[in-house]
Design a protein around this motif. Structure first.
Motif, short mmCIF file in Angstrom:
data_model
loop_
_atom_site.label_atom_id
_atom_site.label_comp_id
_atom_site.label_asym_id
_atom_site.label_seq_id
_atom_site.Cartn_x
_atom_site.Cartn_y
_atom_site.Cartn_z
N ALA A 133 37.31 -46.72 48.53
CA ALA A 133 38.43 -46.80 47.60
C ALA A 133 37.93 -46.66 46.16
O ALA A 133 38.45 -45.86 45.38
N GLU A 134 36.88 -47.40 45.83
CA GLU A 134 36.36 -47.32 44.45
C GLU A 134 35.77 -45.94 44.17
O GLU A 134 35.93 -45.40 43.06
N ARG A 135 35.10 -45.35 45.16
CA ARG A 135 34.55 -44.00 44.95
C ARG A 135 35.65 -43.00 44.63
O ARG A 135 35.52 -42.17 43.72
N HIS A 136 36.77 -43.09 45.37
CA HIS A 136 37.88 -42.17 45.11
C HIS A 136 38.48 -42.41 43.72
O HIS A 136 38.81 -41.46 43.01
N TRP A 137 38.62 -43.68 43.35
CA TRP A 137 39.18 -43.95 42.02
C TRP A 137 38.25 -43.48 40.92
O TRP A 137 38.71 -43.04 39.85
N LYS A 138 36.95 -43.53 41.14
CA LYS A 138 36.02 -43.03 40.13
C LYS A 138 36.13 -41.51 39.98
O LYS A 138 35.97 -40.98 38.87
N ILE A 139 36.39 -40.82 41.08
CA ILE A 139 36.60 -39.37 41.00
C ILE A 139 37.85 -39.07 40.17
O ILE A 139 37.85 -38.15 39.34
N ILE A 140 38.91 -39.85 40.39
CA ILE A 140 40.13 -39.69 39.58
C ILE A 140 39.81 -39.96 38.11
O ILE A 140 40.23 -39.20 37.22
N ASP A 141 39.05 -41.02 37.85
CA ASP A 141 38.72 -41.37 36.47
C ASP A 141 37.91 -40.26 35.81
O ASP A 141 38.13 -39.93 34.63
N GLU A 142 36.98 -39.69 36.55
CA GLU A 142 36.18 -38.60 36.00
C GLU A 142 37.04 -37.38 35.68
O GLU A 142 36.87 -36.72 34.64
N GLN A 143 37.99 -37.07 36.56
CA GLN A 143 38.89 -35.95 36.30
C GLN A 143 39.71 -36.19 35.03
O GLN A 143 39.93 -35.28 34.22
N LEU A 144 40.16 -37.42 34.85
CA LEU A 144 40.94 -37.75 33.66
C LEU A 144 40.09 -37.77 32.39
O LEU A 144 40.63 -37.73 31.29
N GLY A 145 38.78 -37.83 32.56
CA GLY A 145 37.90 -37.71 31.40
C GLY A 145 37.80 -36.28 30.88
O GLY A 145 37.31 -36.06 29.78
N ARG A 146 38.27 -35.33 31.68
CA ARG A 146 38.20 -33.92 31.29
C ARG A 146 39.47 -33.45 30.60
O ARG A 146 39.51 -32.34 30.04
N GLY A 147 40.53 -34.25 30.67
CA GLY A 147 41.79 -33.86 30.06
C GLY A 147 42.74 -35.04 30.01
O GLY A 147 42.48 -36.09 30.62
N ALA A 148 43.83 -34.87 29.32
CA ALA A 148 44.78 -35.97 29.16
C ALA A 148 45.41 -36.37 30.49
O ALA A 148 45.73 -37.54 30.71
N TYR A 149 45.61 -35.38 31.37
CA TYR A 149 46.28 -35.63 32.64
C TYR A 149 45.46 -35.02 33.78
O TYR A 149 44.47 -34.32 33.55
N MET A 150 45.89 -35.27 34.99
CA MET A 150 45.12 -34.82 36.15
C MET A 150 44.94 -33.31 36.19
O MET A 150 43.92 -32.82 36.66
N LEU A 151 45.94 -32.57 35.72
CA LEU A 151 45.84 -31.10 35.76
C LEU A 151 45.65 -30.50 34.37
O LEU A 151 45.94 -29.33 34.15
N GLY A 152 45.19 -31.31 33.44
CA GLY A 152 44.92 -30.77 32.11
C GLY A 152 45.75 -31.40 31.02
O GLY A 152 45.73 -32.62 30.82
N SER A 153 46.54 -30.58 30.33
CA SER A 153 47.23 -31.05 29.12
C SER A 153 48.68 -31.47 29.35
O SER A 153 49.34 -31.91 28.41
N ALA A 154 49.19 -31.33 30.57
CA ALA A 154 50.60 -31.63 30.82
C ALA A 154 50.77 -32.62 31.97
O ALA A 154 50.09 -32.54 33.00
#
Length: 231
Positions: A133-154
């Protein structure tokens, strides 16, 4: 009008958020899973898996929360990524939406189950599912470090899918300080929680009193596998 079969669990709540964000007219129909209402013949005819949520939109019936998010987004042409007709963009949408469906949700749910509801706490499953569970949430957190939202700017349905489970991150990980390790996710949660649609979802949550007791009846409906345990 869309019929929305729901309870206050993470998966129905992400659909509630999407319904509110898209401003579609809907009728909310409670399904109290601790009373076994998900197993009535009428409900199973809509959702053979006996889970919430489900929607009925005219002659279309859709179950599984992330399938519903995609259906509603395509119906309204809202909360999809820009240039969503391009294969590269569509690939990211499907990948992250399914990552939540097949990874974040199941591992988060199992982490809570083995820590809180298993008849006899066992170190290995608690460790495995807590770690995953924590590993998956860290992947989400890393993705959000690349942009404001999960798919970028929107803001999109992928963020809504994340929000459904992320509201419970400290409970999922069994750590009230879990947010300190997930700063980008916390930023997204704070932003989404400030949206007017979330206030309307909260009003829906307060509208119906679902059974909260995990008594023998509730365990029978929620965890039928217990009947197969020896003794």
């Amino acid at each position: 009008m869309i019929k929305f079969y729901y309870n206050n669990a993470p998966n129905p709540m992400k659909v509630a958020l999407c319904l509110e964000e898209t401003e579609l007219e809907y009728s909310a129909i409670p399904v109290d899973t601790r009373k076994g209402e998900q197993f009535t013949p009428q409900y199973l005819a809509l959702n053979p898996n006996g889970k919430a949520p489900t929607i009925v939109d005219g002659d279309a019936t859709v179950f599984d929360s992330n399938a519903i998010l995609l259906y509603l987004a395509e119906k309204t042409k809202r909360f999809l990524p820009e240039h969503g007709d391009r294969p590269a963009v569509r690939g990211q949408l499907f990948s992250w939406l399914m990552f939540v469906a097949s990874g974040v949700g199941p591992f988060s749910g199992q982490a809570v189950h083995f820590r809180q509801y298993a008849p006899k706490p066992q170190e290995y499953p608690m460790t495995r599912y807590g770690f995953e569970a924590e590993r998956h949430w860290k992947i989400i957190d890393e993705q959000l470090g690349r942009g404001a939202y999960m798919l970028g700017s929107a803001y999109s349905i992928v963020d809504m899918a994340v929000w459904g489970w992320a509201r419970l991150v400290p409970h999922i990980l069994g750590d009230e300080n879990a947010w300190t390790r997930l700063p980008n996710l916390k930023r997204l949660m704070d932003e989404i929680n400030a949206r007017p649609a979330v206030a309307r979802v909260e009003a829906l949550r307060q509208k119906t009193t679902f059974k909260t007791e995990m008594d023998d009846e509730a365990r029978r409906f929620m965890f039928p596998q217990f009947a197969k345990l020896p003794g």
